[in-house]
Design an enzyme around this catalytic site. Structure first.
Site, PDB file in Angstrom:
ATOM      1  N   SER A   2      -4.169   5.340  -0.418  1.00  0.00           N
ATOM      2  CA  SER A   2      -5.294   5.175   0.499  1.00  0.00           C
ATOM      3  C   SER A   2      -5.301   3.823   1.200  1.00  0.00           C
ATOM      4  O   SER A   2      -5.926   3.682   2.260  1.00  0.00           O
ATOM      5  CB  SER A   2      -6.623   5.382  -0.241  1.00  0.00           C
ATOM      6  OG  SER A   2      -6.802   4.404  -1.245  1.00  0.00           O
ATOM      7  N   GLY A   4       0.826  -1.198   0.000  1.00  0.00           N
ATOM      8  CA  GLY A   4       0.000   0.000   0.000  1.00  0.00           C
ATOM      9  C   GLY A   4       0.859   1.246   0.000  1.00  0.00           C
ATOM     10  O   GLY A   4       1.843   1.325   0.743  1.00  0.00           O
ATOM     11  N   GLU A  24      -9.197  -1.125  -6.980  1.00  0.00           N
ATOM     12  CA  GLU A  24      -7.954  -0.716  -7.629  1.00  0.00           C
ATOM     13  C   GLU A  24      -7.986  -0.810  -9.155  1.00  0.00           C
ATOM     14  O   GLU A  24      -7.232  -0.112  -9.832  1.00  0.00           O
ATOM     15  CB  GLU A  24      -6.788  -1.561  -7.100  1.00  0.00           C
ATOM     16  CG  GLU A  24      -6.559  -1.456  -5.600  1.00  0.00           C
ATOM     17  CD  GLU A  24      -6.125  -0.067  -5.173  1.00  0.00           C
ATOM     18  OE1 GLU A  24      -5.433   0.619  -5.959  1.00  0.00           O
ATOM     19  OE2 GLU A  24      -6.477   0.349  -4.053  1.00  0.00           O
TER      20      GLU A  24
END
Length: 224
Positions: free
Chosen positions: A54, A51, A127
């Site tokens: 967000s 990550g 995503e």
């Protein structure tokens, strides 16, 4: 009366993003992409996910472990037009992607293998809604050793990709845009704050976020 030190003047011509092609991927396209990414995965294997935006402050999945990690070969950048989550087709915002070159400090999450069938479809919906990223398995460095993680890197061939913009133009685009998840400004500031909380230093993002945070500080006085 105070005014903003850096305002999105209407006289400044901006790249709008509204004239680039835009299409949401179908459920079948997202599923095919996910299955291709997991082609070599065994159901008893835990999976790491990297990550950098967000996902740091809203992963939306349970995980067994979370580590700070460094990804080499890509850097965090506001390089993707957002026409749904943080903008509209008529007034796109910008969201983060992993563009080529440099390195990126972020986090990796370890998901139990048994969780993958439950969590990955939602992750792909989030995503890969427009196919703007390329799912890749890339080695990330952590203080407890290297891990091979799923990383969503920017697809430069996608029409939604935009190369580096001058800071003033980038700020103007972020300030004006909002989508179904809220203002683009909020997204950028939340990401910067999450990085600070995690002890991650990103000088360019921090400079942009400080300008946006200053807007919130001067706005009430400016309106009086």
């Amino acid at each position: 009366m105070n005014t903003q030190s850096s305002s999105p003047a209407s006289s400044v011509p901006l790249v709008s993003g509204a004239d680039t092609p835009f299409r949401l991927w179908t459920a079948e396209e997202r599923r095919a992409s996910m299955e291709a990414a997991l082609a070599d995965w065994r159901s008893d294997e835990d999976v790491w996910v990297f990550g950098y935006g967000s996902l740091i402050w809203r992963p939306d999945f349970d995980f067994l472990e979370r580590r700070l990690a460094t990804l080499r070969g890509h850097h965090r950048a506001l390089c993707l037009w957002s026409r749904v989550n943080r903008g509209t087709p008529e007034c796109p915002g910008l969201v983060f992607g992993l563009d080529r070159g440099g390195s990126c400090r972020g986090v990796v999450y370890r998901l139990a293998g048994k969780q993958v069938p439950d969590y990955f479809p939602a992750l792909w919906d989030r995503e890969m809604s427009t196919g703007a990223y390329l799912p890749r398995w890339i080695t990330c460095a952590t203080e407890h050793g290297n891990v091979r993680a799923l990383v969503f890197v920017m697809n430069r061939a996608n029409p939604a990709y935009i190369s580096a913009l001058p800071e003033g133009e980038l700020l103007a685009i972020v300030r004006r845009a909002a989508g179904r998840y809220g203002p683009c400004t909020e997204y950028v500031v939340q990401t910067a704050q999450a990085l600070r909380s995690a002890g991650i230093h990103d000088a360019r993002l921090d400079a942009i976020a400080r300008e946006l945070e200053r807007d919130a500080q001067v706005l009430p006085e400016a309106q009086t």
